[in-house]
Enzyme design. Sequence first.
Site, PDB file in Angstrom:
ATOM      1  N   GLU A 126      -7.276  13.224  -9.751  1.00 32.00           N
ATOM      2  CA  GLU A 126      -7.065  14.595 -10.244  1.00 32.00           C
ATOM      3  C   GLU A 126      -7.193  15.559  -9.066  1.00 32.00           C
ATOM      4  O   GLU A 126      -7.697  15.167  -8.005  1.00 32.00           O
ATOM      5  CB  GLU A 126      -8.134  14.933 -11.301  1.00 32.00           C
ATOM      6  CG  GLU A 126      -8.044  14.030 -12.508  1.00 32.00           C
ATOM      7  CD  GLU A 126      -9.089  14.371 -13.577  1.00 32.00           C
ATOM      8  OE1 GLU A 126      -9.925  15.275 -13.348  1.00 32.00           O
ATOM      9  OE2 GLU A 126      -9.042  13.727 -14.634  1.00 32.00           O
ATOM     10  N   PRO A 127      -6.801  16.817  -9.274  1.00 22.96           N
ATOM     11  CA  PRO A 127      -6.915  17.778  -8.161  1.00 22.96           C
ATOM     12  C   PRO A 127      -8.337  17.836  -7.586  1.00 22.96           C
ATOM     13  O   PRO A 127      -8.496  17.961  -6.384  1.00 22.96           O
ATOM     14  CB  PRO A 127      -6.517  19.110  -8.809  1.00 22.96           C
ATOM     15  CG  PRO A 127      -5.608  18.716  -9.936  1.00 22.96           C
ATOM     16  CD  PRO A 127      -6.097  17.398 -10.435  1.00 22.96           C
ATOM     17  N   ALA A 129     -10.764  15.421  -8.197  1.00 29.12           N
ATOM     18  CA  ALA A 129     -11.418  14.108  -8.237  1.00 29.12           C
ATOM     19  C   ALA A 129     -10.520  13.066  -7.567  1.00 29.12           C
ATOM     20  O   ALA A 129      -9.597  12.541  -8.184  1.00 29.12           O
ATOM     21  CB  ALA A 129     -11.724  13.695  -9.677  1.00 29.12           C
ATOM     22  N   ARG A 268      16.018  -5.094  25.363  1.00 30.59           N
ATOM     23  CA  ARG A 268      15.937  -3.915  26.248  1.00 30.59           C
ATOM     24  C   ARG A 268      15.584  -4.338  27.678  1.00 30.59           C
ATOM     25  O   ARG A 268      14.575  -5.015  27.893  1.00 30.59           O
ATOM     26  CB  ARG A 268      14.872  -2.957  25.697  1.00 30.59           C
ATOM     27  CG  ARG A 268      14.552  -1.778  26.583  1.00 30.59           C
ATOM     28  CD  ARG A 268      15.690  -0.789  26.605  1.00 30.59           C
ATOM     29  NE  ARG A 268      15.329   0.381  27.393  1.00 30.59           N
ATOM     30  CZ  ARG A 268      16.229   1.274  27.803  1.00 30.59           C
ATOM     31  NH1 ARG A 268      17.501   1.137  27.480  1.00 30.59           N
ATOM     32  NH2 ARG A 268      15.852   2.317  28.508  1.00 30.59           N
ATOM     33  N   GLU A 363      -5.497   3.937  -3.129  1.00 30.10           N
ATOM     34  CA  GLU A 363      -6.297   2.835  -3.708  1.00 30.10           C
ATOM     35  C   GLU A 363      -7.614   2.686  -2.942  1.00 30.10           C
ATOM     36  O   GLU A 363      -8.105   1.585  -2.701  1.00 30.10           O
ATOM     37  CB  GLU A 363      -5.485   1.536  -3.758  1.00 30.10           C
ATOM     38  CG  GLU A 363      -4.247   1.730  -4.637  1.00 30.10           C
ATOM     39  CD  GLU A 363      -3.679   0.468  -5.237  1.00 30.10           C
ATOM     40  OE1 GLU A 363      -4.396  -0.533  -5.335  1.00 30.10           O
ATOM     41  OE2 GLU A 363      -2.502   0.513  -5.631  1.00 30.10           O
ATOM     42  N   THR A 365      -9.659   5.124   0.219  1.00 31.84           N
ATOM     43  CA  THR A 365      -9.467   5.340   1.664  1.00 31.84           C
ATOM     44  C   THR A 365     -10.286   4.313   2.454  1.00 31.84           C
ATOM     45  O   THR A 365     -11.162   3.637   1.894  1.00 31.84           O
ATOM     46  CB  THR A 365      -9.961   6.748   2.070  1.00 31.84           C
ATOM     47  OG1 THR A 365     -11.369   6.817   1.799  1.00 31.84           O
ATOM     48  CG2 THR A 365      -9.248   7.849   1.305  1.00 31.84           C
TER      49      THR A 365
END
Length: 384
Positions: A126-127, A129, A268, A363, A365
Amino acid sequence: MIRDQETLNGLLGTIARFVRERLIPNEDIVAETDEIPADIVADMKSMGLFGLTIPERFGGLELTMEEEALVVFELCRASPAFRSLIGTTVGIGSQGILFDGTPEQQQKYLPRLATGELAASFALTEPEAGSDAASLRTTAIREGDHYVVNGTKRFITNAPQAGIFTLMARTDPADKGAQGVSAFIVDADSPGIGFGKRDRKMGQKGAHTCDVIFDNVRVPAGNLIGKEGQGFKTAMKVLEKGRIHIAAVCVGVAERMLDMALGYAMERRQFGQPIAGFQLVQAMLADSKAEIYAARCMVLDAARRRDDGLPVSTEASCAKMFASEMCGRVADRAVQIFGGAGYMSEYGIERFYRDVRLFRIYEGTTQIQQTVIARNMVRAMGGR
Ligand SMILES: Cc1cc2nc3c(=O)[nH]c(=O)nc-3n(C[C@H](O)[C@H](O)[C@H](O)COP(=O)(O)OP(=O)(O)OC[C@H]3O[C@@H](n4cnc5c(N)ncnc54)[C@H](O)[C@@H]3O)c2cc1C
């Protein structure tokens, strides 16, 4: 569970071919359009990919965690957005129903999830939580044979496509912690559900997130998963398994980036020879190879332990933390090996660099994984 090695190898070979022939050639289109082409979604459905984790009796493949990890290693050799579409449904979106749902709920939803007819999202954040998910404020108040849900969920993956949400909401507003939280299955077309604008993200184009707003949404009491007050436990079980899954995703993407870096280093030429001949470039290739191997071993070990019914809280967090950080380092080295070309969109490696940044954030940090690992260590010694 796949019954024999030959069948498992057949499945992994089919996925490897699908990745090579269908997903990789469509990566640029997905990045440009921010959509996964409908014919690819149809192919994923017909291959049974939406039923990877769902029991056979509901029409799924019922893979073990180890088998799931092997499938994810292969699938994630393409842009992670392809996996996100499947992974959210077979993972965090539906596992709560599988772990703690009633037989009626399982019968109603799992067969349609297994075919891909229904997509499922997981609505916890949530914003206010995020890492402190247990402080969530969305409420679900019982009124007769319904719960009335109010609140806003944030950054919900696949919300625009979801047919159902596994929703965590507070059924006991007096309890501000985990004990007051319950889990629900909410049909996405329930009156009162609104969606925010699609988030504009740093990477993973083709995988969509947005706010989901619940305004007096009436959810039948029969859609409660488990018992009142046990929703946070359900969410943590779902996330524990999800961490092994995300760690497997990191291994697959890292292998792809290393393949790209090696291929470029062989082609390369500077100072009259391929840059792969320079020891400082070789060190970057070797460090990435060794770290991917370590992460792969961790994922498979955690998966096997889980399949054996052992507790894996620590192992799942170790695997997720190490693999996601490893993936960031492999991405960084890959860009470095590409030199200036690594910074240019047309070579594709900078896209992976942006895509994989997410793995260290969602999921749980890296800091939350560290917290879980250390807390388990302290508790094992009798501390709190
Ligand atoms: C693309 C995307 C997709 C997502 N999909 C979903 C989804 O499908 N469903 C869903 O429910 N959520 C989803 N999320 C939300 C995601 O799980 C959260 O963003 C994540 O858990 C972190 O919460 P936060 O963003 O609020 O950060 P915060 O919790 O505000 O953290 C900010 C920083 O503070 C650190 N921090 C916080 N608490 C502690 C602590 N106790 N100790 C040490 N450090 C701490 C964090 O590690 C981080 O570095 C998604 C996010 C993104 C970006």
